[in-house]
Scaffold this active site. Structure first.
Site, PDB file in Angstrom:
ATOM      1  CG  HIS A 140      -0.317   0.114   2.538  1.00  0.00           C
ATOM      2  ND1 HIS A 140       0.616  -0.775   3.004  1.00  0.00           N
ATOM      3  CD2 HIS A 140      -0.485   1.026   3.546  1.00  0.00           C
ATOM      4  CE1 HIS A 140       0.986  -0.432   4.225  1.00  0.00           C
ATOM      5  NE2 HIS A 140       0.348   0.665   4.576  1.00  0.00           N
TER       6      HIS A 140
ATOM      7  CG  ASP B 229       5.301   2.762   6.993  1.00  0.00           C
ATOM      8  OD1 ASP B 229       4.382   3.267   6.334  1.00  0.00           O
ATOM      9  OD2 ASP B 229       5.102   1.937   7.911  1.00  0.00           O
ATOM     10  CG  HIS B 230       4.338  -0.356   3.928  1.00  0.00           C
ATOM     11  ND1 HIS B 230       4.365  -1.671   4.295  1.00  0.00           N
ATOM     12  CD2 HIS B 230       3.949   0.338   5.040  1.00  0.00           C
ATOM     13  CE1 HIS B 230       3.988  -1.794   5.561  1.00  0.00           C
ATOM     14  NE2 HIS B 230       3.731  -0.578   6.033  1.00  0.00           N
TER      15      HIS B 230
ATOM     16  CG  HIS C 189      -3.872  -0.160   6.488  1.00  0.00           C
ATOM     17  ND1 HIS C 189      -3.771  -0.020   7.842  1.00  0.00           N
ATOM     18  CD2 HIS C 189      -2.792   0.490   5.972  1.00  0.00           C
ATOM     19  CE1 HIS C 189      -2.693   0.696   8.114  1.00  0.00           C
ATOM     20  NE2 HIS C 189      -2.086   1.024   7.014  1.00  0.00           N
TER      21      HIS C 189
HETATM   22 ZN   LIG Z   1       0.031   1.578   6.575  1.00  0.00          ZN
END
Ligand SMILES: [Zn+2]
Length: 304
Positions: free
Chosen positions: A62, A66-67, A142
């Protein structure tokens, strides 16, 4: 051959001295896959001696920074090192626009082609298959559209029972057919049944990846029976309310999903920077699902 998972980043939104943002390198039957690409992933790959040009597939769960904030840096380095092989990136829709805009502004064309495949956390489906591995995605729960992933080996071929094969003097060419569950008829018309000369294949392993998500039992059917499950555990029970509000999970909730999905082993990660030690997460998870481990950056989990 072989199947292993290397943890490149085990932290969540705020990186710490010991935990980088999320990224994992998966080696499965000579396929090289990156799941998520937090800031600093290319440095983590180097530190862990993974040759980054080998990576052909990147799966982005997603678009929280931080991804994926490490993606453009990684792509630029691949270019500078002379890459010419295609790279395929699976991720939510806006990713292609974001990446292409950043690269365009740099002002030089890439030496290789990027294929973007749009997956938006809205349905479960197979996204890749070859003769050795299958990759599937499924929705997580999420704040923004988020993809979970399953990487599994294709079912392996039957094994030949050498003793009976030799005892009955079965013609050698029959072996290849038997492995694919087919009988063999010799030139003289004699039929040999594959069932007599074969035994069960080696186990096929399955890795499931769930980050980020709130507790959601709809995940279970997609990860059921996994050899290894990675599930985010941003919080411990002291912050259960915060987990719910931010669409994250506690360690105990991750363990409950692992137990209900009957997986073999659970890895916990994406720990909030507010926790110094992992004992609370581990204790709370193990009370529900014993075979639990809290990952650290640099951990390598070997399935076989
Ligand atoms: Zn997230």
């Amino acid at each position: 051959m072989g199947f292993k998972v290397l943890i490149l980043g085990s932290g969540s939104a705020l990186p710490t001295n010991h935990r980088n943002p999320t990224a994992q390198y998966i080696f499965c039957n000579n396929r090289h896959i990156l799941i998520d690409c937090g800031e600093g992933t290319q440095i983590q790959l180097r530190k862990n001696k993974v040759r980054l040009q080998k990576i052909d597939t990147i799966l982005i769960s997603h678009l929280h920074g931080d991804h994926y904030f490490g993606l453009v840096g990684l792509i630029s380095t691949m270019h500078l090192l002379g890459r010419d092989r295609d790279l395929t990136i699976y991720g939510p829709d806006p990713l292609e626009k974001i990446v292409r805009m950043q690269l365009e502004i740099e002002g030089y064309p890439l030496g290789f082609k990027i294929n973007f495949v749009s997956i938006n956390g809205d349905s479960a489906k197979e996204i890749y298959r070859d003769n050795a591995i299958i990759i599937r995605t499924f929705p997580l729960n999420h704040r923004i559209p988020t993809n979970g992933f399953v990487i599994e080996e294709t079912p392996k071929k039957l094994k030949i029972n050498k003793f009976l094969f030799e005892l009955d003097k079965v013609p050698i060419p029959a072996a290849q057919l038997f492995k694919m569950s087919q009988n063999y008829v010799s030139n003289s018309g004699q039929e040999y049944s594959y069932e007599r000369y074969t035994q069960a294949p080696d186990k096929s392993f399955k890795y499931a990846y769930c980050s980020d998500t709130k507790y959601d039992e709809s995940i279970i059917e997609h990860i059921a029976g996994a050899s290894l499950l990675y599930h985010e555990a941003t919080f411990a029970n002291d912050m259960k309310d915060r987990a719910r509000q931010t669409y994250h999970s506690t360690a105990e909730q991750a363990a409950t999903i692992a137990k209900k999905a009957k997986v073999s082993k659970l890895l916990l990660g994406h720990l909030s920077a507010r926790y110094g030690a992992v004992y609370t997460h581990l204790d709370e998870a193990k009370a529900v699902f014993e075979n639990t481990y809290v990952v650290n950056d640099g951990d390598e989990i070997v399935l076989y």
